[in-house]
Design an enzyme around this catalytic site. Structure first.
Site, PDB file in Angstrom:
ATOM      1  N   VAL A  13      39.537  36.742  60.771  1.00 50.47           N
ATOM      2  CA  VAL A  13      39.189  37.665  61.853  1.00 50.47           C
ATOM      3  C   VAL A  13      39.497  37.076  63.232  1.00 50.47           C
ATOM      4  CG1 VAL A  13      37.309  38.925  62.950  1.00 50.47           C
ATOM      5  CG2 VAL A  13      37.435  38.830  60.470  1.00 50.47           C
ATOM      6  N   ARG A  34      49.203  32.248  55.113  1.00 45.21           N
ATOM      7  CA  ARG A  34      49.681  31.652  53.862  1.00 45.21           C
ATOM      8  C   ARG A  34      49.670  32.659  52.720  1.00 45.21           C
ATOM      9  NH1 ARG A  34      46.149  26.809  51.552  1.00 45.21           N
ATOM     10  NH2 ARG A  34      44.707  28.573  51.418  1.00 45.21           N
ATOM     11  N   THR A  35      48.677  33.525  52.683  1.00 45.23           N
ATOM     12  CA  THR A  35      48.617  34.579  51.680  1.00 45.23           C
ATOM     13  C   THR A  35      49.380  35.794  52.202  1.00 45.23           C
ATOM     14  OG1 THR A  35      46.435  33.788  50.998  1.00 45.23           O
ATOM     15  CG2 THR A  35      47.077  36.000  50.272  1.00 45.23           C
ATOM     16  N   LYS A  76      41.320  26.683  58.958  1.00 45.25           N
ATOM     17  CA  LYS A  76      40.107  25.885  58.839  1.00 45.25           C
ATOM     18  C   LYS A  76      40.349  24.452  59.294  1.00 45.25           C
ATOM     19  CE  LYS A  76      36.453  24.641  55.564  1.00 45.25           C
ATOM     20  NZ  LYS A  76      35.971  24.735  54.166  1.00 45.25           N
ATOM     21  N   SER A 129      35.496  30.048  72.309  1.00 48.12           N
ATOM     22  CA  SER A 129      34.124  30.488  72.101  1.00 48.12           C
ATOM     23  C   SER A 129      33.966  31.959  72.461  1.00 48.12           C
ATOM     24  CB  SER A 129      33.149  29.659  72.938  1.00 48.12           C
ATOM     25  OG  SER A 129      31.820  30.118  72.733  1.00 48.12           O
ATOM     26  N   GLY A 131      33.062  34.180  69.524  1.00 47.84           N
ATOM     27  CA  GLY A 131      33.003  34.886  68.259  1.00 47.84           C
ATOM     28  C   GLY A 131      34.107  35.906  68.134  1.00 47.84           C
ATOM     29  N   LYS A 183      34.301  21.764  73.721  1.00 50.47           N
ATOM     30  CA  LYS A 183      33.841  22.804  72.786  1.00 50.47           C
ATOM     31  C   LYS A 183      32.748  22.255  71.874  1.00 50.47           C
ATOM     32  CE  LYS A 183      33.923  26.792  70.603  1.00 50.47           C
ATOM     33  NZ  LYS A 183      33.344  26.623  69.300  1.00 50.47           N
ATOM     34  N   ASN A 187      28.937  23.698  71.694  1.00 52.27           N
ATOM     35  CA  ASN A 187      28.251  24.114  70.473  1.00 52.27           C
ATOM     36  C   ASN A 187      26.930  23.377  70.296  1.00 52.27           C
ATOM     37  OD1 ASN A 187      30.591  25.592  70.143  1.00 52.27           O
ATOM     38  ND2 ASN A 187      30.805  25.112  67.985  1.00 52.27           N
ATOM     39  N   LYS A 261      27.836  24.640  60.832  1.00 49.40           N
ATOM     40  CA  LYS A 261      29.220  24.297  60.513  1.00 49.40           C
ATOM     41  C   LYS A 261      29.602  22.887  60.935  1.00 49.40           C
ATOM     42  CE  LYS A 261      31.075  28.986  60.340  1.00 49.40           C
ATOM     43  NZ  LYS A 261      32.113  29.910  60.838  1.00 49.40           N
ATOM     44  N   ARG A 288      17.386  22.930  61.716  1.00 52.78           N
ATOM     45  CA  ARG A 288      18.210  23.663  60.752  1.00 52.78           C
ATOM     46  C   ARG A 288      18.196  22.966  59.393  1.00 52.78           C
ATOM     47  NH1 ARG A 288      23.466  26.542  63.544  1.00 52.78           N
ATOM     48  NH2 ARG A 288      22.501  27.070  65.549  1.00 52.78           N
ATOM     49  N   ARG A 446      11.072  -7.574  68.953  1.00 47.41           N
ATOM     50  CA  ARG A 446      12.405  -7.947  68.450  1.00 47.41           C
ATOM     51  C   ARG A 446      12.636  -9.447  68.607  1.00 47.41           C
ATOM     52  NH1 ARG A 446      16.622  -6.253  71.055  1.00 47.41           N
ATOM     53  NH2 ARG A 446      18.017  -6.029  69.250  1.00 47.41           N
TER      54      ARG A 446
END
Length: 472
Positions: A13, A34-35, A76, A129, A131, A183, A187, A261, A288, A446
């Protein structure tokens, strides 16, 4: 008729939408996936009737393009990018440009740029950035790499980028992986922002027992204040969305397991490597991870007990406290991200104009917000600003709100409601403003067990003490 000089490889997308964006702004595009069926589907569907030409092999793509070729890779991140570069560099010529528009790790971009330099093929790592919608209608673009390549891309990038209040949301971010580094930090800040909002939501529903519709009204009102942002806006919309099957607020039916991600984790890892504290962002990443342990948390909830307390204050006053705490914590999250970018100029050799970074985040991107204009102004006032907390405007903003911030943290602790990012933000602020931290004791420990030495406050030098001598 001249051939296209721009191509997009990878028709998920984001790739499709960027191709459509480029074509809509007057630049014909060649596309390849590729496909083969994916390419055919795009050409026969969304690209029909547009100046978008299909290619069904990489040699065909290259042959259909005018030079210098400008090829945007939207596959990717990771080995797939390397494999594609290895194929393309055998087909391209000096002066052609490869643009990696995925979420690649900045060090991979550094490596790829160095490997391609002897070939004369330019390499640009570009953060994107916004989406799916941003890719189609105007994203925030963060390109870094060859300056010569940027100048060749600039006429296209300035057209397809979001158009902010003071220009296109794109700027050159220096050599090598500078764009992908920005970037990555973007994020990381996004992780922090989202977690801070989630914690405020949790306090509203658990402490104040507010309904989704009540929270929708609050967040909608907040979006007319200093908190105005894309994330506050969509949060209000989320609260008003009902599940078509049950009629209940959809948010109440979503499982509390957040995905990630990796870019937030990369931000935290690099901050640790460079010795830059980013506790708000780290708390968001850890939250998360903890959320993914759903079954374990459910079992623990039946065994581990917290305080038996309920909220007894004024709900309206507490809502105002939450707004203030959210803003203060948000300032800390951005301060941490900008401090990391500052350190990267020394550690990684990146070159940034710091007032430009918040400027290009003001439109298109996920963290776009009103107060980015305040950050931009802070760096215009002082281009060498060490930390946003030291800017006079942000110092004043926190001074006016910190009572509310502290009340929120203490109330959450009393009720046993976790707010790791808000708490971490306050601890960061208090630590940063403290002249004498307790790490003098840490250094003594220490030196006691490992002879790691210490410095003294009363004279220069490095010292070691035989601590056991006093205990004999």
């Amino acid at each position: 008729m001249s051939k296209p000089s721009f191509a997009v490889i990878g028709l998920a997308v984001m790739g499709e939408n960027l191709a459509l964006n480029v074509e809509r702004n007057g630049f014909p595009v060649v596309v390849y996936n590729r496909t083969r069926s994916k390419t055919e589907q795009f050409i026969q569907g969304r690209a029909q009737g547009k100046q978008i030409t299909p290619a069904y092999s990489l040699p065909e793509l290259v042959q259909q393009m005018d030079r210098p070729r400008r090829i945007l890779i939207m596959v990717k991140a990771g080995p797939a990018v390397d494999a594609l570069i290895d194929e393309l560099k055998l087909l391209l010529e000096p002066g052609d440009i490869l643009i990696d528009g995925g979420n690649s790790l900045y060090s991979d971009t550094d490596r790829r740029a160095a490997a391609l330099e002897p070939t004369g093929i330019h390499f640009v790592g570009m953060g994107v950035s916004g989406g799916e919608e941003g890719a189609l209608n105007g994203p925030s673009l963060m390109p870094g790499g060859s300056l010569e390549a940027y100048h060749l891309l600039e006429p296209i990038l300035t057209k397809i980028a979001a158009q902010g209040p003071d220009g296109p949301c794109v700027t050159y971010l220096g050599p090598k992986g500078g764009g992908h580094y920005v970037k990555m930090v973007h994020n990381g800040i996004e992780y922090g922002d989202m977690q801070l909002i989630a914690e405020v939501y949790d306090l509203m529903r658990r402490a104040l027992k507010l309904s989704a519709s009540q929270m929708q009204e609050i967040f909608q009102a907040w979006n007319e204040t200093e908190l105005e942002s894309f994330l506050i806006e969509i949060t209000a919309k989320i609260f008003q969305t009902l599940d078509p099957e049950t009629g209940k607020p959809l948010v109440d039916l979503i499982l509390d397991k957040a995905g990630q991600k990796g870019t937030g984790l990369w931000t935290v890892k690099d901050a640790l490597d460079l010795g830059v504290p980013v506790p708000t962002i780290e708390a968001a990443v850890q939250a998360r991870i903890l959320s993914s342990m759903k079954e374990e948390r459910v079992a623990a909830s039946a065994q581990l007990k917290g305080p038996d307390a309920t909220f007894a204050g004024d709900p309206d006053c507490f809502i105002q406290d939450l707004r203030a705490a959210l803003y203060c914590s948000k300032i800390c999250s951005y301060a941490q991200g900008m401090a990391l970018l500052k350190r990267a100029t020394v550690a990684h050799g990146y070159v940034y104009t710091f007032s430009e970074i918040p400027r290009i985040w003001k439109g298109g991107c996920i963290i776009r917000a009103r107060f980015l204009g305040e950050i931009q102004s802070a760096y215009k006032r002082d281009p060498e600003l060490v930390n946003l907390l030291l800017d006079e405007e942000f110092e004043q903003a926190i001074r006016e709100r910190q009572g509310s911030w502290r009340r929120v943290v203490s109330t959450a602790a009393a009720l046993g409601i976790p707010i790791p990012a808000i708490s971490a933000s306050l601890a960061y602020y208090d630590s940063y403003r403290t002249a004498n931290l307790p790490q003098n004791l840490t250094q003594a420990q220490r030196d006691f067990f490992g002879a790691h030495t210490f410095e003294r406050i009363d004279r220069p030098g490095v010292f070691h003490h035989e601590w056991n001598a006093c205990c004999r």
